[in-house]
Structures are given as structure tokens and as C-alpha cells.
Write an enzyme that holds these catalytic residues in place. Structure first.
Site, PDB file in Angstrom:
ATOM      1  N   GLN A   1     -22.110  44.052  -5.518  1.00  0.00           N
ATOM      2  CA  GLN A   1     -20.803  44.072  -4.965  1.00  0.00           C
ATOM      3  C   GLN A   1     -19.682  44.302  -5.776  1.00  0.00           C
ATOM      4  OE1 GLN A   1     -20.063  40.063  -2.841  1.00  0.00           O
ATOM      5  NE2 GLN A   1     -21.500  39.183  -4.540  1.00  0.00           N
TER       6      GLN A   1
ATOM      7  N   TYR B   1     -10.723  24.472   2.988  1.00  0.00           N
ATOM      8  CA  TYR B   1     -11.726  25.434   3.310  1.00  0.00           C
ATOM      9  C   TYR B   1     -13.503  24.968   2.784  1.00  0.00           C
ATOM     10  CZ  TYR B   1     -15.851  29.234   3.737  1.00  0.00           C
ATOM     11  OH  TYR B   1     -16.710  30.381   3.797  1.00  0.00           O
TER      12      TYR B   1
ATOM     13  N   ASP C   1     -18.945  30.666  -6.334  1.00  0.00           N
ATOM     14  CA  ASP C   1     -17.216  30.656  -6.579  1.00  0.00           C
ATOM     15  C   ASP C   1     -17.532  29.521  -6.609  1.00  0.00           C
ATOM     16  OD1 ASP C   1     -16.740  28.941  -4.331  1.00  0.00           O
ATOM     17  OD2 ASP C   1     -16.450  30.720  -3.418  1.00  0.00           O
TER      18      ASP C   1
ATOM     19  N   GLU D   1     -27.529  31.260  -6.449  1.00  0.00           N
ATOM     20  CA  GLU D   1     -26.650  32.513  -6.332  1.00  0.00           C
ATOM     21  C   GLU D   1     -27.098  33.706  -6.667  1.00  0.00           C
ATOM     22  OE1 GLU D   1     -23.785  35.224  -5.940  1.00  0.00           O
ATOM     23  OE2 GLU D   1     -23.359  32.574  -4.776  1.00  0.00           O
TER      24      GLU D   1
ATOM     25  N   ASP E   1     -31.941  35.432  -5.458  1.00  0.00           N
ATOM     26  CA  ASP E   1     -32.104  35.925  -4.352  1.00  0.00           C
ATOM     27  C   ASP E   1     -32.729  34.822  -3.474  1.00  0.00           C
ATOM     28  OD1 ASP E   1     -32.828  36.341  -1.604  1.00  0.00           O
ATOM     29  OD2 ASP E   1     -33.463  38.579  -1.620  1.00  0.00           O
ATOM     30  N   CYS E   2     -31.393  34.147  -2.988  1.00  0.00           N
ATOM     31  CA  CYS E   2     -32.142  32.304  -2.081  1.00  0.00           C
ATOM     32  C   CYS E   2     -33.435  32.718  -1.025  1.00  0.00           C
ATOM     33  CB  CYS E   2     -30.837  32.058  -1.377  1.00  0.00           C
ATOM     34  SG  CYS E   2     -30.358  33.633   0.229  1.00  0.00           S
TER      35      CYS E   2
ATOM     36  N   ASP F   1     -23.645  28.961   2.417  1.00  0.00           N
ATOM     37  CA  ASP F   1     -21.886  29.367   2.109  1.00  0.00           C
ATOM     38  C   ASP F   1     -21.757  31.727   1.311  1.00  0.00           C
ATOM     39  OD1 ASP F   1     -19.711  29.639   1.429  1.00  0.00           O
ATOM     40  OD2 ASP F   1     -19.696  28.789  -0.612  1.00  0.00           O
TER      41      ASP F   1
ATOM     42  N   GLU G   1      -5.220  32.766   8.557  1.00  0.00           N
ATOM     43  CA  GLU G   1      -6.095  32.178  10.500  1.00  0.00           C
ATOM     44  C   GLU G   1      -6.912  31.148  10.319  1.00  0.00           C
ATOM     45  OE1 GLU G   1      -8.875  35.550  11.193  1.00  0.00           O
ATOM     46  OE2 GLU G   1      -8.883  36.253   9.227  1.00  0.00           O
TER      47      GLU G   1
END
Length: 372
Positions: free
Chosen positions: A151, A180, A204, A223, A258-259, A279, A355
Site C-alpha cells: 500500500q 477510536y 499503527d 501485521e 500475513d494474519c 483491525d 464522522e
């Protein structure tokens, strides 16, 4: 530096657009009013289109203006130019509003609207809401900008939100977003003391950092993107502490991978957790629950419940309250799980999303959760 776009639109009786004399008069008066702010403006090109008429004008300073007529009764005026960082805007918002009001009155238009100048360039300021409305952020610098194998990763600074992680040009979490993480983990509602927890994603580091404050027995975080963790460790440590630096301690471990691969491994090993946190990706905005992301979500749900202890819970974020259709589709997927599950949900206003966001807590139906 940025390409600046000044946007105005007006509505009027459609017959005034279809009439050539009326249309030419409108163009003439628009040009006269625009020249007050754009000296030297001249018409360089015009043409009839399938849906109306287009007129292009230019002015010194490489300013390009288009006036477009739509047969349905709409006129748009777009002014575009390049603006250097130290340069004043060629047309201020106050002047844009003045231009809008003058044209509405002079041309006797039904309606007029002008928008603050859109600034497009390397410093991205615009991000979408869950239902794809555009929000402008007060971003003043880019701290990190790289593309991993998975990404595009950016960390930008917002004057009001602090540093903010942006993945594939979607806001993910900011320093102002403790609400959050606390809502995702249901702080004060769930008891994590001496529990075994698995986080799927969470690059994060914020969720891991906050969970460790609850005295769990052990937290495992899976992660896939190493660069996300490196970036957040450097620029987001106000939300992740030193967990992304240390990677492993007596009560937690971060595994890069890779989870889904590790979930399959834990299923075979019969390893169990009290909580699994998804998450990862948000619930997609789509007409039907089909496609690669929906398949991934279903796979995560099915695998997660195979590694949960009796009474264990799957905790995840959903999407904005402005996307009820997608949330409903997700709940329909939950209803198809076997053995059956029940869920609770809650919401919180997330500052960097600007939002209300929905969060889910899912467990086996026999454990007594109630759908609310």
C-alpha cells in the site's frame, strides 16, 4: 505549490440556455464580471456539446477559465491556475463570493454557489468520508511518503489532529483519535486482565499500546506491513509508545506476516485466545456483499472463531453510520456464520474521520450476547 481551482455554479431557467442569443449574453456578462478579477481575460475557444455549450477563456499568468452550460438549467464556472507556495491567490474566496452575488443579481439567476479554492498537488488535504463525501483537512506538511509492497503509506501533520496515518489515501488514525482505540476495545466495559489476545493488523500500534495498559496475560499482534510500523514508530509514538520499537516483551509479541497464514497455523495447533481483534480493512461500500474484500472479511470471521476460546469475543471496526446499507450487509454475513453468533455494537465520533464510526463485538450465540 498547488494547482488552484475556483468553482462556482448557478441554476436558471433551461430555456435561457437553449436560446442562442440569451446564452451569448450570459457569456458576455460573465466575462465582463470575471475581468474585474482576471484582467486580460479573453475567449479562446467555444463549442456546442451534446448536453449544452462550453466556452474557454484565458488570462495572463496561465489562468484558464471554463464556462459550461448544461441544458438542464445549470452553469458552472471553473477558474484554474498554478500557485507557488509564497504567492497570494489570484482570486480570493471573498472575491469569489462577490463574483457569485454579482452574477446572480445581474443575470437574474435562480441560485448561485461558490466553494473555497480547491488546492491540488503533492500536499494532499482532501480525504473522503465513509459515504464518499470530500472533507478538507488543515494539513500543512507531509512527514512520510513511501509505497510498500502492499500500500501507499503517508504520515501527514494536521494543525488540529496532530500527526495522521494515511493508507492508500484514506485516513486511518491520528494522534487525536484515542476515542477510536478505546471504543474498539470497549475500555471500561471489557475486562482484559490476564487474558490472551490476538490482534489482526493494527500496524499503527495504538491498539496494542492501549491493551497493554489493561494487564493482559499476553497480546500477539500480526501485521503484514513492516513499513507501516517503521513509519508509526518514528512519527506516531504518542499513540503507540515504544511497542513498535521493542516488538517483543514478556506480555506481547509482534509478528510481521500475513494474519491468515498465522490463523491457519493456530487453528492446526489448536491455539486459543480470549479476544481476537480485526483491525484490518473497513466494511466495503458496495451494492452487494461480493468481491475480494468481502471474501477476505468472511475468511477472517470464520478463522477467528476457530481460535477463540468458549466465551471469547471478536472485536472489530465497521464503517460510518452514514453507510447503513453496508453495515446491514455485514450483519447479514454475521447471521450466516456457523455455529451462530450474536453481536453488540456501539459508535463514537472519530476526530480524524470527522464522522460517527460503528464498532462490533461478536461472540457465540450461546454466550448470551444480544443484538442491539
Amino acid at each position: 505549490m498547488s494547482a488552484n481551482s475556483v468553482l462556482l455554479d448557478f441554476s436558471l431557467d433551461p430555456t435561457r440556455i437553449s436560446d442562442e442569443v440569451s446564452r451569448k449574453d450570459i457569456v458576455k456578462q460573465c466575462k465582463e464580471h470575471l475581468e474585474k478579477y482576471l484582467p486580460g481575460l479573453k475567449i479562446t475557444y467555444d463549442m456546442l456539446t451534446d448536453d449544452g455549450y462550453l466556452c474557454m477563456l484565458t488570462a495572463p499568468g496561465a489562468i484558464v477559465t471554463t464556462i459550461r452550460f448544461f441544458n438542464q438549467g445549470l452553469i458552472t464556472i471553473n477558474i484554474e491556475y498554478y500557485r507557488a507556495e509564497c504567492e497570494a491567490p489570484k482570486v480570493s474566496f471573498e472575491q469569489t463570493r462577490e463574483l457569485e452575488n454579482n452574477l446572480v443579481q445581474k443575470l437574474k439567476l435562480n441560485h448561485g454557489q461558490s466553494l473555497p479554492t480547491l488546492q491540488r498537488g503533492p500536499l494532499t488535504k482532501y480525504f473522503p468520508t465513509a459515504d464518499e463525501r470530500v472533507i478538507e483537512y488543515d494539513i500543512d506538511k507531509v512527514l512520510y511518503d513511501k509505497r510498500s509492497d502492499f500500500q501507499k503509506i503517508q504520515i501527514v501533520h494536521s494543525k488540529s489532529l496532530g500527526n495522521m496515518l494515511v493508507l492508500d489515501e484514506l485516513q486511518n488514525i491520528a494522534e487525536a483519535d484515542l476515542i477510536y482505540t478505546e471504543t474498539l476495545m470497549r475500555r471500561g466495559v471489557e475486562n482484559y486482565k490476564d487474558k490472551e489476545i490476538c490482534i489482526l493488523g493494527g500496524g499503527d500500534g495504538a491498539l496494542l499500546y492501549e491493551l497493554l495498559k489493561e494487564s493482559p496475560k499476553h497480546v500477539l499482534m500480526l501485521e503484514i506491513d513492516e513499513l507501516v510500523m517503521q513509519a508509526c514508530n518514528k512519527y506516531m509514538n504518542s499513540i503507540c509508545g515504544d511497542v513498535l520499537e521493542r516488538r517483543k516483551a514478556e506480555n506481547y509479541e509482534i509478528i510481521v506476516g500475513d494474519c491468515m497464514v498465522y490463523l491457519s497455523k493456530y487453528i492446526k495447533e489448536k491455539r486459543k485466545f480470549d479476544y481476537v481483534f480485526g483491525d484490518l480493512t473497513d466494511i466495503p461500500i458496495s451494492d452487494t456483499p461480493t468481491g475480494e474484500i468481502w471474501e477476505f472479511i468472511r475468511s477472517i470471521l470464520e478463522s477467528s472463531f476457530q481460535v477463540l476460546k468458549p466465551g471469547g469475543k471478536f472485536m472489530t471496526h465497521g464503517n460510518g453510520v452514514s453507510c447503513p446499507e453496508s453495515l446491514q450487509m455485514y450483519e447479514e454475513q454475521l447471521a450466516k456464520l456457523s455455529p451462530k453468533v450474536s453481536f453488540t455494537k456501539c459508535s463514537a465520533f472519530v476526530p480524524s474521520f470527522m464522522e460517527e464510526w460503528v464498532f462490533y463485538q461478536v461472540q457465540r450465540e450461546m454466550d448470551g450476547a444480544v443484538n442491539v
